[in-house]
Design a protein around this motif. Structure first.
Motif, PDB file in Angstrom:
ATOM      1  N   GLU A   1       0.832  -1.210   0.000  1.00 39.23           N
ATOM      2  CA  GLU A   1       0.000   0.000   0.000  1.00 39.23           C
ATOM      3  C   GLU A   1       0.867   1.260   0.000  1.00 39.23           C
ATOM      4  O   GLU A   1       0.563   2.222  -0.706  1.00 39.23           O
ATOM      5  CB  GLU A   1      -0.927   0.016   1.216  1.00 39.23           C
ATOM      6  CG  GLU A   1      -2.125  -0.896   1.076  1.00 39.23           C
ATOM      7  CD  GLU A   1      -1.854  -2.310   1.564  1.00 39.23           C
ATOM      8  OE1 GLU A   1      -0.706  -2.581   1.988  1.00 39.23           O
ATOM      9  OE2 GLU A   1      -2.773  -3.146   1.526  1.00 39.23           O
TER      10      GLU A   1
ATOM     11  N   LEU B   1       2.203   1.746  -3.405  1.00 41.97           N
ATOM     12  CA  LEU B   1       1.174   2.287  -4.297  1.00 41.97           C
ATOM     13  C   LEU B   1       0.975   3.780  -4.069  1.00 41.97           C
ATOM     14  O   LEU B   1       0.872   4.559  -5.020  1.00 41.97           O
ATOM     15  CB  LEU B   1      -0.150   1.556  -4.079  1.00 41.97           C
ATOM     16  CG  LEU B   1      -0.320   0.227  -4.797  1.00 41.97           C
ATOM     17  CD1 LEU B   1      -1.667  -0.383  -4.449  1.00 41.97           C
ATOM     18  CD2 LEU B   1      -0.218   0.407  -6.299  1.00 41.97           C
ATOM     19  N   ASN B   2       0.944   4.169  -2.778  1.00 41.21           N
ATOM     20  CA  ASN B   2       0.728   5.585  -2.469  1.00 41.21           C
ATOM     21  C   ASN B   2       1.843   6.450  -3.030  1.00 41.21           C
ATOM     22  O   ASN B   2       1.592   7.538  -3.541  1.00 41.21           O
ATOM     23  CB  ASN B   2       0.614   5.782  -0.957  1.00 41.21           C
ATOM     24  CG  ASN B   2      -0.756   5.353  -0.472  1.00 41.21           C
ATOM     25  OD1 ASN B   2      -1.728   5.407  -1.240  1.00 41.21           O
ATOM     26  ND2 ASN B   2      -0.846   4.922   0.765  1.00 41.21           N
TER      27      ASN B   2
ATOM     28  N   ILE C   1       1.406   6.718  -6.716  1.00 37.84           N
ATOM     29  CA  ILE C   1       0.321   7.644  -7.043  1.00 37.84           C
ATOM     30  C   ILE C   1       0.785   9.087  -6.894  1.00 37.84           C
ATOM     31  O   ILE C   1       0.544   9.924  -7.752  1.00 37.84           O
ATOM     32  CB  ILE C   1      -0.902   7.381  -6.138  1.00 37.84           C
ATOM     33  CG1 ILE C   1      -1.487   5.994  -6.424  1.00 37.84           C
ATOM     34  CG2 ILE C   1      -1.961   8.438  -6.348  1.00 37.84           C
ATOM     35  CD1 ILE C   1      -2.406   5.518  -5.330  1.00 37.84           C
ATOM     36  N   SER C   2       1.479   9.326  -5.806  1.00 40.47           N
ATOM     37  CA  SER C   2       1.889  10.712  -5.546  1.00 40.47           C
ATOM     38  C   SER C   2       2.900  11.204  -6.578  1.00 40.47           C
ATOM     39  O   SER C   2       3.036  12.399  -6.788  1.00 40.47           O
ATOM     40  CB  SER C   2       2.460  10.840  -4.129  1.00 40.47           C
ATOM     41  OG  SER C   2       3.670  10.119  -4.083  1.00 40.47           O
TER      42      SER C   2
ATOM     43  N   VAL D   1      -1.292   3.808 -12.675  1.00 38.32           N
ATOM     44  CA  VAL D   1      -1.360   2.358 -12.472  1.00 38.32           C
ATOM     45  C   VAL D   1      -2.836   1.969 -12.537  1.00 38.32           C
ATOM     46  O   VAL D   1      -3.684   2.706 -12.056  1.00 38.32           O
ATOM     47  CB  VAL D   1      -0.781   1.978 -11.089  1.00 38.32           C
ATOM     48  CG1 VAL D   1      -0.829   0.476 -10.890  1.00 38.32           C
ATOM     49  CG2 VAL D   1       0.630   2.472 -10.954  1.00 38.32           C
TER      50      VAL D   1
END
Lengths: 90, 401
Positions: B24, B27-28, B31-32, B37
């Motif tokens: 997680e 992923l964060n 994303i940032s 994705v």
């Protein structure tokens, strides 16, 4: 916080969309198959049965079955699968 | 959604497997950093399968180290990879391009000519005529002026009434309609006789012009002159007239028909297959769950669309049948046999013939077969006009002069 309440008062007056100025998450649910969370603050946990997402108003917990994160971008997060429960935990 | 998929395909993407404990977090971070994705799917506690753009994948490495994750490529998809693959197989590309180009080039010519016309038209003469006008195998399609060829063809071939040239793909379909020559009607000013075209007994004569040589009740044979166009009277010159008139005569026709007492009929067994056919133009699409494996079947067709619509949907039902033997009674068989016998005769006499008498005789020619002999007496016009044979007549005239 006080500035926020003033803002809110003004927004109520002019009928402006709140999520834009108040920095609130916008959660859109389509049936029980898709959820779109706009303006999120990152994923806390992801397993197919449970997804927890951080946001300005607290944690959004979504439970369901076979959930997939359809797309993740800085602003928008789309989840598909069978959704059973949406909770906001402050 | 389609636009995004197309975009991803054009720019290439990879299916990756991410393994680690803090996925997680990974992923964060991804994303940032504005890396796109999608289709993130958790397969088990420590792995995730996701899709990532080619550009994003190149930026991924520092973050895997930061979060202690490992990234594996499962599959590479999209146009860049196809291009990369084809770069190593240049001849394959060349072959594909050559195939398309050749197919296009060869479709620009006419390779065969099909003649569709009446039975009494010689195809070779038509083909040679078309050849002369410039329509032959191996000719460029664009060089053919169909309209002009059609006109010139009609001018050259006098016995053709209409020609249609239709170019379908590399085939030229030529439809030719021959002129049907009008029946040789003898001109009203030309003298003629009326002769018999059938054997019979004259029943009624209506002679409008000419000399009747036979009278009512006479038996005539085919070819006998009934009304003469040569009028000879004592003390006057011989006159030649155009004989007209109707000569009705009794004519007999004979015919027979056999009927088998045991007839084979088909009975439905109850098993059936229904299928839907969708057809547009000449192409048909059949929607069916199984093949028809019946030995014998009846077919029922039901049209679901109006006859005007360009797409036809037809519901066809096939009923399985089994042959069964049906024994006819003698009466039924007799009736059928007589009917068939009449049917056999009827083409012999004309439409305006009137049946005045009918004789039937039914015999059993063996245990199962019944034969009906039918003699029909009809009254019909047996006269037909024929030119006068002048060789003999002219001599008479000269001798008279």
């Amino acid at each position: 916080m006080k500035s926020n309440t003033i803002k809110e008062g003004i927004l109520n007056l002019v009928d402006f969309p709140k999520d834009v100025l108040l920095n609130l998450p916008k959660i859109t649910v389509i049936g029980n198959t898709q959820i779109t969370v706009e303006n999120h603050r990152g994923i806390i946990e992801y397993i197919p049965e449970r997804i927890r997402i951080n946001s300005t108003i607290g944690m959004i917990r979504i439970t369901g079955k076979n959930m997939i994160i359809n797309s993740v971008m800085t602003e928008i997060l789309v989840i598909t699968g069978k959704i059973l429960n949406i909770e906001i935990i402050v | 959604m389609l636009a995004i998929k197309l975009w991803n395909f054009l720019y290439g993407y990879a299916i990756i497997r991410i393994e680690g404990l803090s996925i997680e977090r990974f992923l964060n971070i991804v994303i940032s950093k504005n890396i796109y994705v999608w289709d993130v799917e958790r397969t088990n506690h420590t792995t995730i399968i996701a899709k990532i753009s080619l550009k994003g994948f190149k930026l991924l490495l520092p973050y895997t180290k930061m979060t202690n994750c490992r990234v594996y490529i499962v599959e590479k998809r999209g146009l860049p990879f196809i291009v990369f693959y084809l770069k190593r197989r240049k001849m394959l590309v060349l072959g594909a391009v050559a195939c398309v180009v050749l197919a296009y080039l060869f479709s620009m010519f006419i390779w065969s000519i099909e003649i569709d016309g009446g039975q009494n038209i010689s195809e070779t003469s038509i083909i040679s005529e078309l050849d002369k006008l410039g329509l032959k195998a191996g000719v460029l399609k664009s060089s053919i002026d169909i309209h002009k060829i059609q006109q010139e063809f009609l001018m050259d071939e006098k016995d053709v009434a209409w020609i249609g040239i239709d170019i379908k793909g590399t085939k030229a379909i030529v439809k030719v309609v021959k002129k049907t020559a009008p029946p040789a009607v003898i001109d009203e000013n030309v003298p003629c006789n009326i002769i018999a075209k059938k054997d019979g007994i004259i029943y009624k004569m209506t002679v409008l012009e000419g000399d009747a040589l036979k009278k009512v009740g006479d038996t005539v044979k085919t070819g006998d002159v009934l009304v003469s166009g040569v009028i000879e009277r004592p003390n006057t010159n011989t006159r030649f007239v155009h004989s007209t008139g109707t000569i009705l005569a009794r004519v007999w026709y004979e015919g027979y028909a056999d009927v088998n007492l045991v007839q084979q009929k088909y009975k439905r067994t109850g098993r059936k297959i229904t299928m839907t056919k969708i057809s547009m133009g000449s192409s048909t699409l059949t929607l069916s769950s199984r093949k028809i494996d019946f030995k014998n079947y009846d077919r029922e067709v039901r049209n679901l669309t109006s006859s005007a619509s360009p797409i036809r949907i037809v519901n066809e039902t096939y009923y399985e049948t089994v042959p069964i033997e049906v024994k006819l009674t003698k009466d039924e068989a007799e009736k059928l046999a007589v009917e068939n016998a009449l049917k056999n005769i009827s083409p012999a006499f004309g439409k305006d013939a009137k049946i005045v008498n009918r004789q039937e005789k039914v015999t059993m020619i063996n245990a199962n077969v019944l034969r009906a002999d039918v003699i029909v007496e009809v009254i019909e016009d047996i006269g037909t006009q024929e030119n006068i044979n002048y060789n003999t007549e002219v001599k008479i005239e000269r001798s008279n002069n």
